[in-house]
Design an enzyme around this catalytic site. Structure first.
Site, PDB file in Angstrom:
ATOM      1  N   HIS A 115       0.849  -1.181   0.000  1.00 22.18           N
ATOM      2  CA  HIS A 115       0.000   0.000   0.000  1.00 22.18           C
ATOM      3  C   HIS A 115       0.885   1.231   0.000  1.00 22.18           C
ATOM      4  O   HIS A 115       2.002   1.211   0.510  1.00 22.18           O
ATOM      5  CB  HIS A 115      -0.910   0.003   1.230  1.00 22.18           C
ATOM      6  N   ALA A 116       0.398   2.303  -0.576  1.00 20.36           N
ATOM      7  CA  ALA A 116       1.054   3.612  -0.590  1.00 20.36           C
ATOM      8  C   ALA A 116       2.542   3.542  -0.951  1.00 20.36           C
ATOM      9  O   ALA A 116       2.896   3.206  -2.063  1.00 20.36           O
ATOM     10  CB  ALA A 116       0.826   4.332   0.728  1.00 20.36           C
TER      11      ALA A 116
END
Length: 89
Positions: A15-16
């Site tokens: 994620h991210a």
């Protein structure tokens, strides 16, 4: 087709920041690489949106694959990256 099975080491999964670092590294290899989740969904590893869409969490296994020339070296590099906690770098 060469492939590598990797367990995601990043504490937040892909994620991210970890997904961004991974997709940038995949693009830099110059080799088309496919990332497949444990659920069987596959995306282009160089696509940040594709990687994020898989929702891969910490400890999940993924498969990296490519049948292009130079695939083994690229897959090794990317597998090492995924096996590292990218949140701590």
């Amino acid at each position: 087709m060469p492939e590598r099975t990797v367990t995601i080491a990043s504490s937040v999964g892909l994620h991210a920041r970890p997904a961004s670092l991974f997709s940038q590294a995949a693009a830099k290899t110059g080799v088309p690489v496919t990332l497949t989740s444990a659920a069987g969904k596959s995306v282009n590893a160089a696509s940040i949106l594709g990687v994020l869409s898989l929702g891969i969490g910490h400890g999940e296994e993924v498969v990296l694959s490519s049948d292009a020339e130079g695939a083994d070296a690229a897959l090794d590099e990317l597998a090492t990256l995924l096996g590292t906690d990218l949140d701590k770098e």
